[in-house]
Structures are given as C-alpha cells and as structure tokens.
Design an enzyme around this catalytic site. Structure first.
Site, PDB file in Angstrom:
ATOM      1  N   TYR A  12       0.843  -1.188   0.000  1.00 17.22           N
ATOM      2  CA  TYR A  12       0.000   0.000   0.000  1.00 17.22           C
ATOM      3  C   TYR A  12       0.883   1.246   0.000  1.00 17.22           C
ATOM      4  CZ  TYR A  12      -3.793   3.190   0.801  1.00 17.22           C
ATOM      5  OH  TYR A  12      -4.703   4.200   0.633  1.00 17.22           O
TER       6      TYR A  12
ATOM      7  N   GLN B 294     -10.819  -0.144   0.373  1.00 11.13           N
ATOM      8  CA  GLN B 294     -11.232  -0.928  -0.794  1.00 11.13           C
ATOM      9  C   GLN B 294     -10.029  -1.607  -1.466  1.00 11.13           C
ATOM     10  OE1 GLN B 294     -11.789   2.279  -0.229  1.00 11.13           O
ATOM     11  NE2 GLN B 294     -11.407   3.591  -2.006  1.00 11.13           N
TER      12      GLN B 294
ATOM     13  N   ASN C 160      -3.784   5.386   6.194  1.00 18.09           N
ATOM     14  CA  ASN C 160      -4.578   6.140   7.169  1.00 18.09           C
ATOM     15  C   ASN C 160      -5.415   5.198   8.046  1.00 18.09           C
ATOM     16  OD1 ASN C 160      -6.789   5.306   5.667  1.00 18.09           O
ATOM     17  ND2 ASN C 160      -7.075   7.268   4.638  1.00 18.09           N
TER      18      ASN C 160
ATOM     19  N   SER D 237       5.157   9.153  12.957  1.00 16.52           N
ATOM     20  CA  SER D 237       6.589   8.964  13.151  1.00 16.52           C
ATOM     21  C   SER D 237       7.097   9.690  14.397  1.00 16.52           C
ATOM     22  CB  SER D 237       7.301   9.503  11.912  1.00 16.52           C
ATOM     23  OG  SER D 237       8.594   8.986  11.808  1.00 16.52           O
TER      24      SER D 237
ATOM     25  N   GLN E 257      11.724  15.497  11.899  1.00 17.61           N
ATOM     26  CA  GLN E 257      10.649  14.595  12.299  1.00 17.61           C
ATOM     27  C   GLN E 257       9.311  15.317  12.329  1.00 17.61           C
ATOM     28  OE1 GLN E 257       9.721  10.944  12.585  1.00 17.61           O
ATOM     29  NE2 GLN E 257      11.869  11.518  12.589  1.00 17.61           N
TER      30      GLN E 257
ATOM     31  N   HIS F 297       6.863  15.931   9.274  1.00 20.58           N
ATOM     32  CA  HIS F 297       6.130  14.831   8.651  1.00 20.58           C
ATOM     33  C   HIS F 297       4.625  14.983   8.811  1.00 20.58           C
ATOM     34  CE1 HIS F 297       8.747  11.858   6.901  1.00 20.58           C
ATOM     35  NE2 HIS F 297       9.546  11.848   7.940  1.00 20.58           N
TER      36      HIS F 297
ATOM     37  N   GLU G  84      10.739   4.997  17.656  1.00 21.35           N
ATOM     38  CA  GLU G  84      10.982   4.508  16.296  1.00 21.35           C
ATOM     39  C   GLU G  84      12.429   4.817  15.890  1.00 21.35           C
ATOM     40  OE1 GLU G  84       8.783   6.723  13.453  1.00 21.35           O
ATOM     41  OE2 GLU G  84       9.094   5.293  11.814  1.00 21.35           O
ATOM     42  N   HIS G  85      12.826   6.092  16.076  1.00 24.26           N
ATOM     43  CA  HIS G  85      14.183   6.537  15.754  1.00 24.26           C
ATOM     44  C   HIS G  85      14.852   7.056  17.017  1.00 24.26           C
ATOM     45  CE1 HIS G  85      11.691   7.550  12.073  1.00 24.26           C
ATOM     46  NE2 HIS G  85      12.575   6.719  11.560  1.00 24.26           N
TER      47      HIS G  85
ATOM     48  N   ASP H 128      16.424   7.573   6.488  1.00 19.03           N
ATOM     49  CA  ASP H 128      15.191   7.670   5.705  1.00 19.03           C
ATOM     50  C   ASP H 128      15.422   7.331   4.243  1.00 19.03           C
ATOM     51  OD1 ASP H 128      13.662   8.453   7.826  1.00 19.03           O
ATOM     52  OD2 ASP H 128      13.735  10.595   7.375  1.00 19.03           O
TER      53      ASP H 128
ATOM     54  N   GLU I 169      -3.185 -36.171  28.039  1.00 20.06           N
ATOM     55  CA  GLU I 169      -4.064 -35.141  27.488  1.00 20.06           C
ATOM     56  C   GLU I 169      -5.400 -35.723  27.018  1.00 20.06           C
ATOM     57  OE1 GLU I 169      -1.864 -32.853  24.570  1.00 20.06           O
ATOM     58  OE2 GLU I 169      -0.754 -31.786  26.136  1.00 20.06           O
TER      59      GLU I 169
ATOM     60  N   HIS J 175      -4.298 -39.853  19.189  1.00 17.35           N
ATOM     61  CA  HIS J 175      -2.891 -39.459  19.120  1.00 17.35           C
ATOM     62  C   HIS J 175      -2.002 -40.628  19.559  1.00 17.35           C
ATOM     63  CE1 HIS J 175      -4.331 -35.396  18.552  1.00 17.35           C
ATOM     64  NE2 HIS J 175      -3.122 -34.877  18.606  1.00 17.35           N
TER      65      HIS J 175
END
Lengths: 432, 432
Positions: free
Chosen positions: A130, A191, A214, A237, A259, A262, A327-328, A361, A415, A420
C-alpha cells in the site's frame, strides 16, 4: 511550546507516565465503515472498486482503468528529474545490498537419537504494497517496502495507490519501476486492501499486505489479518534525540524538525543532561521554524507533542528511552556506542553527531519502515524476514521413532487424546 | 462421509476452489462484546476481572485470589503421575535444545563508503501466554509457548488460564513449573487479554501476548494488537497426508483421526494417487472410529471436513498442497524428501511413514504451534524469533556522511521535505 520534564522534579514519574500515555492520533472508530467496504468489494469486485474510488477519490476508474499501464509508468519516469532518478537508484542499490545480507538460512540436522530436524525458508508467493496518496506519498517508502520483498524472492509484487482526481505522483511510479514492480493499481483506502485480500476480476489476491496508510487502511489491514498476512499497523513517526552539551544546538534542532515536518501528530523528543543546552536547542527550533516551508505542520507537532526531558545524568537515559521505545533514536554523546549498547527498545539507533536520522530515511541501506508508537518493545523494522516464512521439517525412522514413542504416548494419554496415542503405537506393533 | 475430489474429474478445479473456501468456524461476531470487556478491564482493573470471571467462569476470584500461589503449583505437581512429569521434562529438554539453535545473530559491518550498518537482537521484556481451559487445555502447549520465550531470554513470562468453577488442570500448572513460569493468573477470555495488554492492580502489562484461544480471545488479541504484540490468530487444526499405496491404510487412518479428535472443526485430508488405497484408508478410519473415546468429535470432523483427494499422479500433489497450505503435512511416499522439497506452503513437513504428526505435537523438539487456516502461505510456526526484536544500527562520520549526503538531500527535496534536507546540509557546512 514543547513539554519540559525534569527527572529532578518530585513529580517526574507520574508526569512521564502521563507523557507516555498521550494519544497522538484520534482513534477514529472506522471499524464498521471498513467492514462494509470490505464486504462490498468481496461481493462486487471491480464494480465496488469503481464506485468507491468515485466516491472517495473523485476518480472514474471505469474510464481510466484500474491498472496503471506501462506507458503511464514510462511517461512518469520521463517526467522525473535525472538527478532524482539517480538518487533513487543509489538508494535502491544500497537497500538491496544491505538487505541481501539478511536472507535466513535453512537448517537440517540429525540429533543424538537419530531424529532429523530442521526448517526451510521460502518467500511468500505474492505481496501487496500500500502506498498512501497525498502528503505521505513517498517514493523512498516504495523502495523500502518493495526492495526487501524482491530480495526475499517474492515473485509477484503489487502496488496499490490512491489517485485523487486521477493524479499519481510520478516519483512513486518511477520508484516502482526502479524496484521492479510492474503491477500497479490506482485504488486506495480500505477498498484496495479488500481487493488485495479477496481479489477482484482485475486484481488477483496476494498472500501478504504491507505498507502504511490512514485509519481506514489500518482498520482494513487489521480486519483482513488471517486471510492474508500483514506487517505492523503504522502510527505517526517519532524521534528521540539523546544529546550532551557538546553538540551544536542547530544540528539537534534540525533533526527534531525533520521529524516534526512529517505530520502534526509526529513527535520529537530531546533528552539531555544540560539545561542551558536544552534551552539553546529550543531557541534554535524556533529560529529554524521561521523559514521552514512546512512550518505549520512542524510547529503544531513540536507544540503539541514535542518534549524536552532534562536528566540529572545521561545514565538515566537508557531506562527512560526503553520505556519510550522510539521509532528513531539518535545518540549524540561522547561515547554513543556505549550508551547505545545499553538501549533495549528502539526501532533504529543513529550513533554520533554525523548520523542524522534523515540518512536512514533515504540512503543508508537500512530500512526506514520501523516500529512506531512504542511498538519497538515487541516488534522490528521491515526487512527480508517479513517476506519469507519457515516450514519445519521432521523425519524419523523406526529406530528413532521407538526412542521418542514412549514419552509421546504418555503425553497423549495424559491429554486424553487416544487417537494421538494410537497413531504412534500402531507403528510400533510390527516390532512387538 | 468425507468429500471425494478427483483431479481427473472435469469439475475438479471449481470443486477444489470451493473446498478451499469452506469455512470451518462460524465467524462469531464478538467484536462489540469484546470491545466492552476490554474497556471495562481498562477502566476498573481487578474489579472487572473479578466480576467477569464470576460471570463467565463461575469462579469467585475475590475469595480465591487472582494469582495462583506457589503452594497450588506444588500441589498440582504432586498430583501428577511421575511418568507424565518425566515425559513433560523429556519434551521440555528437546524443545529447549532445538530452539536453542535459533537465536538470531547480531550484525555490524562497515561498507565500502565507510558507513557502519547493522542490527542487534534483544528479547521482549515480558510476554503473556494464554492457555485455554476446558477441552484444549494442553500441557504440551504450555511448553511449546513458554520454552521458546525462555530460550529467547524473556525475563518475565506470565500465564493466564481460565478456571471454570475454580478448576485448573494440574498438568498445565506442572508444565508451567517445568518451563520456569512462576507468574500464573486464573483469568481467561477477553478479560485476561485486556489485563495483559493494559495491566490491572494485580497483573502488570506485558509487551507481547501469545497462545491460542476461542473466538473471544482471538478478537481481543486482534483489538489489542499495536498496544502489545501478538502471535498469529489460531484456527482449528488440520493435517494433509500425501500417501502412496505402499502404506498400511491403518497407519494413515490413525493419523487422520489423531487430527480429527481435536475438534469437530479440525480437518483431515488424504491425498493419494491410488483409489483402492484411498478406499482402504476410508474403511480403516470407520473401523478405528468405533473404539475411539472421542469418536463423536472425530467422526463429526471427518464427516464434515474430511477429504480424500485422488490424483492422477503424485506430481499433482505439490501445487495442490501449496494451495491448501496445511498446518501439518505428512508425506508417506517412496521418496518423501524429494516430494517435500517441492512443497512451498506448509507449517511443518513430516517425512516418511515413521514420522506421524503426533511426534511433532509432543517430543520432536520442534514447535507444535503452527500456522492454521492456510496462513502457512505467509506465516511460520512459533519460535524464538517471536520473542525477540531487532534494532537497526547506523553510524556515519563526517567523511561517510559526505558521500551519502547529496543523494539524501536530493530525495528529501524531491519529497518536499525541506527540514529533512537541512538536517543533512547543516552538517556539511563546516567543511564548506
């Protein structure tokens, strides 16, 4: 103004807890809407994609076609500046080289009882990527998602990308071309996730879906998980910079703003043991903001989610950084390797003043798809491992089966699984 | 009667598609109920756990205590038969030995441009293991989930297990003890997943939740994903047996029934190139069913979801098996290794007539938590990798930064991210 937190304050612990608990995204309750979209695409296929794209993206796919043609990609590549294409190729090659080291190895061995054990790794047959439209339509992200899949050996790689009013970012198409992805569809939102998971007349389903999106895309990925594999659910981020006073405040301010630009929900955090330095960075941020094209976004992010954490000593940094699980994580201190070795939870470490996060990046070769929203506590950045899966292998003969059989039969009986137990016992009877 | 599918039939392709699309579980829409339970536990903590356990498990945790005491575990261990404990220890040791080979390696290297790249693996700090109550309360599963976590180095390992009417399976407690898990709570369902994700007064939150559960548990895991890590969403178990006519039909029938006795929604599939053999297996299944304690479950599973796929040639097996992507794939043919090498999608391969799948359930050392419901197309069995995460590492100096800077700045500019560009540029200016 960013929030200031001082470890020397008596109220630091609860204040830090509250800071960690801050939600940066409205948790939009889109589950029901997404459920309906998924059901629609599952039932009506292409027709649903066409209707929903008209509705959400104001684009007529019945006329334009769902699939982006090779001619369109050719035209997009031609529309890109040569130096940009060169930089994308440079990035692609570095990503390919670095990720090429991470193909996992098969294993097969015989243990002391004569049991053959092992596993074999194979690529997923197909993956869908995506690519967001609008603000976050980054060609670099196309490379970061597609190249590891190619390195892993995924044969069929598909890109879905929304085209609001029919528009596509030529750089995204060029990056797809450079990454070797030829199957591109101009559909976005929930979709497109439904199409990748269930298939339509035009889009064959894939085995795994990756890439950020999103709230609708995230909810759709969550809902189709199980039918297909997914990567993580990406949030806004964030960067944590641990810096001592021996840094140029302007360098650190520039990193915080990289940062912040963004997204208004992005987060930039400075952690330092020197109050004067912290104040100098804060001033530098204000100064640099003045001339920044995306100053509205960056200043909102810095104002609402920015933070300065003042330590008594840098030794306080690792446990706090582990709770933030950024994250960073940039470490600009005298001995960044040593401090870095004490960090447990972070998506990526950027060591030393000459390692701005931005290099990661684009062109370092390592992946920029990294765990957000504290998920570095339990997950890793995107890589080759996300596009392969493991089949375990077991082989016994009559002798090794005889050695394992008694314990297996005892446990099956314990069990209450008699079938088995029999499935083992029946193979012993010949010898009895 | 199981369904028969013959590749020689003209209608095979659509019939096989329909077979693959068969749902084996009602997709209970429990999302809303689970959402309310999660919110309740988040808001009221232990009090909610107590109320919900009273409601769903008929157990009074206010009196009994949420945490299982060490004395209770001691008593449970004493209640177990010595040979069962011995078999559990044998299984634990083999799981530990095999998984001990799978700790991933750190990497750090310098590339031709002087850029230092790499990554470091660290264990997740804490993990919660869901153990189902009732039918599927298997001590072997406790070992299969807990031992890899211990091998990975997870410091804090927590078990949650429902105790309907206050009852706990002593074997589960014994397996927990053998695996070194001392923190056990008698809570189950979505409420226990909420407790592990958000924490309560008694239960501290964990970073990752693993283990199978019913529809409520699965929905809860899906909803808390992101707040914590989760493993896969487990479905009913399945086996595919590819066998030629040189097998004893009774052996193969026993293996099909071992799968079928798990659950009425379990699935057993035989694939063979010999119709007489297939019929002989079918007869053997009927015969063995007669004396099986769990014959009601096993016969329902075999009747509703069992299948016999008759091939013209064994060469047809790999592509069909790849589409089935079975959790367990037994290959009992003349050259099982060769046929197995042509399989791409399977959770685990069991090669040769002396390798019944049941051995993998208990004592092979490999993990029995494997991808179900065709998810072997994109995921792997549980292992050490599920309890570790990777932090990438990057380090540049002025020289290597200078080499990467132009491309990074070009890409930042192309993406319209000026603060990104400046964060690199500012570090070059000293040299300019």
């Amino acid at each position: 103004m960013p929030v200031w937190l001082k470890t020397s304050d008596s109220g630091f612990a609860p204040a830090f807890d509250a800071f960690l608990a801050t939600k940066r995204e409205a948790s939009a309750d889109v589950d029901l809407a997404v459920r309906n979209i998924l059901a629609d695409v599952k039932a009506r296929g292409d027709a649903a994609l066409i209707d929903l794209s008209q509705k959400f993206d104001s684009v007529d796919l019945a006329t334009l076609g769902i699939r982006v043609t090779a001619d369109e990609v050719d035209a997009a590549v031609k529309a890109c500046k040569p130096d940009t294409l060169e930089a994308l190729s440079f990035a692609r090659d570095r990503i390919r080289d670095h990720h090429g080291r991470h193909l996992p190895e098969n294993e097969i061995y015989q243990d002391a009882l004569g049991v053959t054990l092992g596993h074999r790794w194979t690529p997923v047959e197909s993956a869908g990527l995506y690519v967001p439209g609008g603000l976050a339509s980054y060609p670099s992200s196309v490379l970061m998602n597609a190249v590891p899949a190619k390195v892993a050996g995924v044969e069929r790689l598909v890109i879905v990308v929304p085209s609001p009013r029919g528009e596509l970012n030529p750089l995204v198409l060029a990056a797809a071309r450079l990454a070797g992805v030829e199957e591109i569809y101009r559909v976005g939102g929930a979709q497109s996730i439904a199409a990748l998971a269930y298939g339509t007349e035009t889009i064959r389903p894939v085995a795994k879906i990756v890439g950020p999106g999103n709230a609708y895309v995230a909810a759709a990925k969550r809902q189709v998980f199980g039918t297909v594999g997914i990567d993580s659910i990406a949030g806004p981020s964030e960067v944590l910079v641990i810096a001592d006073k021996d840094n140029d405040p302007d360098w650190i301010a520039a990193d915080l703003l990289a940062q912040a630009e963004h997204d208004t929900a992005a987060q930039s955090i400075l952690m330092t043991d020197d109050e004067a330095f912290a104040k100098a960075v804060e001033k530098a941020v204000e100064r640099q903001l003045e001339t920044l094209p995306k100053r509205d976004i960056a200043s909102a992010s810095w104002r609402d989610f920015g933070a300065i954490i003042l330590l008594k000593s840098l030794d306080e940094a690792p446990p706090l950084a582990d709770r933030i699980a950024a994250e960073h994580l940039e470490i600009a201190t005298r001995d960044p390797d040593e401090l870095g070795s004490r960090i447990r939870n972070a998506g990526a470490l950027f060591l030393g003043a000459y390692t701005p996060e931005v290099i990661g990046d684009y062109v370092s070769g390592s992946n920029h798809v990294l765990p957000t929203a504290r998920s570095a506590r339990f997950s890793s950045g995107l890589g080759v491992l996300d596009f392969v899966k493991r089949t375990s292998i077991l082989k016994l003969d009559a002798s090794s089966l005889g050695k394992l059989a008694p314990a297996a039969m005892t446990l099956a009986a314990a069990e209450g699984l008699e079938a088995h137990r029999r499935s083992v016992e029946i193979r012993l009877s010949e010898k009895g």
